[in-house]
Scaffold this motif. Structure first.
Motif, PDB file in Angstrom:
ATOM      1  N   GLU A  39       1.065  -0.965  -0.157  1.00 29.81           N
ATOM      2  CA  GLU A  39      -0.302   0.137  -0.155  1.00 29.81           C
ATOM      3  C   GLU A  39       0.765   0.998   0.122  1.00 29.81           C
ATOM      4  O   GLU A  39       2.151   1.025   0.878  1.00 29.81           O
ATOM      5  CB  GLU A  39      -1.068   0.121   1.130  1.00 29.81           C
ATOM      6  CG  GLU A  39      -2.785  -0.665   1.308  1.00 29.81           C
ATOM      7  CD  GLU A  39      -3.270  -0.961   1.982  1.00 29.81           C
ATOM      8  OE1 GLU A  39      -4.252   0.159   1.845  1.00 29.81           O
ATOM      9  OE2 GLU A  39      -2.994  -1.377   3.402  1.00 29.81           O
ATOM     10  N   ARG A 216      -4.431   4.990  -1.574  1.00 24.02           N
ATOM     11  CA  ARG A 216      -4.835   4.841  -0.081  1.00 24.02           C
ATOM     12  C   ARG A 216      -4.896   6.786   0.640  1.00 24.02           C
ATOM     13  O   ARG A 216      -3.814   6.581   0.617  1.00 24.02           O
ATOM     14  CB  ARG A 216      -4.820   3.965   0.545  1.00 24.02           C
ATOM     15  CG  ARG A 216      -5.686   4.187   1.896  1.00 24.02           C
ATOM     16  CD  ARG A 216      -5.747   2.680   2.437  1.00 24.02           C
ATOM     17  NE  ARG A 216      -6.344   2.633   4.289  1.00 24.02           N
ATOM     18  CZ  ARG A 216      -6.185   1.334   4.776  1.00 24.02           C
ATOM     19  NH1 ARG A 216      -5.639   0.210   5.051  1.00 24.02           N
ATOM     20  NH2 ARG A 216      -7.689   1.162   5.908  1.00 24.02           N
ATOM     21  N   LYS A 230      -9.166   3.903  -0.334  1.00 28.58           N
ATOM     22  CA  LYS A 230      -9.007   2.758  -1.952  1.00 28.58           C
ATOM     23  C   LYS A 230      -9.226   3.536  -2.688  1.00 28.58           C
ATOM     24  O   LYS A 230      -9.991   3.171  -3.261  1.00 28.58           O
ATOM     25  CB  LYS A 230      -8.259   1.298  -0.784  1.00 28.58           C
ATOM     26  CG  LYS A 230      -8.354   1.061   0.057  1.00 28.58           C
ATOM     27  CD  LYS A 230      -8.287  -0.240   0.207  1.00 28.58           C
ATOM     28  CE  LYS A 230      -7.666  -0.646   2.234  1.00 28.58           C
ATOM     29  NZ  LYS A 230      -7.725  -2.294   2.202  1.00 28.58           N
ATOM     30  N   ASP A 234      -6.452  -3.874  -2.949  1.00 30.37           N
ATOM     31  CA  ASP A 234      -5.500  -4.925  -2.332  1.00 30.37           C
ATOM     32  C   ASP A 234      -5.070  -5.738  -3.168  1.00 30.37           C
ATOM     33  O   ASP A 234      -4.242  -6.377  -3.306  1.00 30.37           O
ATOM     34  CB  ASP A 234      -6.441  -5.317  -1.708  1.00 30.37           C
ATOM     35  CG  ASP A 234      -6.744  -4.439   0.032  1.00 30.37           C
ATOM     36  OD1 ASP A 234      -6.229  -3.538  -0.424  1.00 30.37           O
ATOM     37  OD2 ASP A 234      -7.563  -5.230   0.553  1.00 30.37           O
ATOM     38  N   LEU A 237      -2.693  -4.492  -5.430  1.00 31.26           N
ATOM     39  CA  LEU A 237      -0.601  -3.612  -5.398  1.00 31.26           C
ATOM     40  C   LEU A 237       0.104  -4.277  -5.246  1.00 31.26           C
ATOM     41  O   LEU A 237       0.433  -5.307  -5.729  1.00 31.26           O
ATOM     42  CB  LEU A 237      -1.748  -3.741  -3.696  1.00 31.26           C
ATOM     43  CG  LEU A 237      -2.232  -2.857  -2.840  1.00 31.26           C
ATOM     44  CD1 LEU A 237      -2.744  -3.800  -1.622  1.00 31.26           C
ATOM     45  CD2 LEU A 237      -2.035  -1.514  -2.961  1.00 31.26           C
TER      46      LEU A 237
END
Ligand SMILES: Nc1ncnc2c1ncn2[C@@H]1O[C@H](COP(=O)(O)OP(=O)(O)OP(=O)(O)O)[C@@H](O)[C@H]1O
Ligand SMILES: [Mg+2]
Length: 261
Positions: A39, A216, A230, A234, A237
Motif C-alpha cells: 500500500e 489509499r 482506497k 488490494d 497492489l
C-alpha cells in the motif's frame, strides 16, 4: 486461495494519551488500521490531529498508552528493545520533513548508517551507500557535508539512507514540506519507484495534489480516522520482486481450477 498481499501492520483500538485526569489529552484515540504490503498510504489532517504520533508508533520510536500494534503478526510490545533497534534499521526506513542528516558526517556516511546491522564491514557499507547515491544522482556529492547540499539534494540523500538497508516499510513525515515544487516532484518520483518495487509507504502530507501517488488516502481528525479511501484494490497492489513468481504461480493455478469448473 487469496491473491492479496498479506497484512504487514495492524493497529487495534490504539490510544496515545498525554497527561492524566483533567489534564489528559489524546493524540490517538481508539485508532484502528490494517495495512497490506504494497500500500502507499497518504495521511492528511489538521495540525495536532496525531499524524506524527501515528508514524512514530508504527516506526517503533514511540509506544501507545493502550491497544495492540502488530508488526508482521507480531505484537510490538513483546519485541525486545534490542530487536526493535534492529527492526528500525533493517525493516523500516524513516524520512523526515527536515531531512535529519547528521551534520558532521559526509553524505556517504550518513547513507551508510542503517547498514551497521547488516554484518558488512565498513568498506562494503560505503560501497553500497555509494551505489544507492548514484541511483539518486548524488554520486559526485557523496563526500560533501549535508550543509553543502540543497534542500532537495539533502532530502534525496535522506531517502537514499531510508532505503539503503532494503526496508519493507517506508515512513515519511511531510517529506516534501520544506521543498520547492520541482524538488518535491523528484522526491515523489523516487517514492513512486520504491513503491512500485513492492514496498509499503505511509506518508504524511498537507499537500492534496500529492495524493495522486497514493493507493489509499486517510484523513485524520482529533486522533481518529475521519475518512479512509482506497483508490487501488488490494489485489492490484504491487508485489515485492521476491514474491512475484509465487504470486504468478498461484494466479495460474487458480485460473486453471476455474477453467476446469
Ligand atoms: N510529548 C508530548 N507531550 C504532550 N503532548 C504531546 C506530545 N507530543 C505530541 N503531543 C500532542 O499530541 C497531539 C498530536 O501531535 P502530533 O505531533 O502527532 O500532530 P500532527 O498531526 O503530526 O501535527 P502537525 O501537522 O502539526 O505536524 C498534539 O495535540 C500534540 O500537542
Ligand atoms: Mg506532525
Amino acid at each position: 486461495m487469496a491473491l492479496e498481499n498479506e497484512t504487514i501492520i495492524k493497529l487495534e483500538n490504539l490510544t496515545k494519551r498525554y497527561g492524566y485526569g483533567d489534564a489528559a489529552s489524546f493524540a490517538l484515540k481508539d485508532f484502528d488500521l490494517t495495512v497490506k504490503r504494497g500500500e502507499f498510504i497518504m495521511i492528511m489532517g489538521p495540525s495536532g490531529c496525531g499524524k506524527t504520533t501515528l508514524l512514530n508508533i508504527i516506526g517503533l520510536l514511540d509506544t501507545p498508552t493502550s491497544g495492540n500494534f502488530l508488526l508482521n503478526d507480531e505484537s510490538a510490545s513483546r519485541i525486545s528493545a534490542r530487536r526493535q533497534a534492529r527492526l528500525r534499521s533493517k525493516k523500516i526506513g524513516f524520512i523526515f520533513q527536515n531531512f535529519n542528516l547528521i551534520p558532521d558526517l559526509p553524505i556517504i556516511e550518513n547513507v551508510a548508517l542503517p547498514l551497521v546491522y547488516s554484518g558488512y564491514h565498513k568498506t562494503r557499507r560505503l560501497i553500497r551507500a555509494s551505489e544507492v547515491l548514484a541511483r539518486f544522482n548524488l554520486k559526485e556529492k557523496e563526500y560533501y557535508m549535508p550543509f553543502q547540499l540543497s534542500g532537495g539534494q539533502q532530502q534525496r540523500a535522506a531517502i537514499a539512507r531510508a532505503i539503503v538497508a532494503g526496508p519493507e516499510i517506508i515512513l515519511a513525515d511531510e517529506p516534501t514540506g520544506n521543498l520547492d515544487s520541482h524538488s518535491s516532484q523528484l522526491v515523489m518520483e523516487e517514492l513512486k519507484r520504491i513503491h512500485s518495487e513492492g514496498n509499503t509507504i505511509i506518508m504524511v502530507t498537507h499537500n492534496q495534489s500529492l495524493t495522486q501517488y497514493a493507493t489509499r488516502v486517510i484523513n485524520m481528525l482529533d486522533g481518529t480516522i475521519d475518512t479512509d479511501l482506497k483508490t487501488v484494490k488490494d489485489s492490484d497492489l504491487p508485489v515485492p520482486v521476491s514474491a512475484r513468481k509465487k504470486k504468478a504461480k498461484i494466479k495460474k493455478k487458480t485460473k486453471k481450477k476455474r477453467s476446469k469448473k
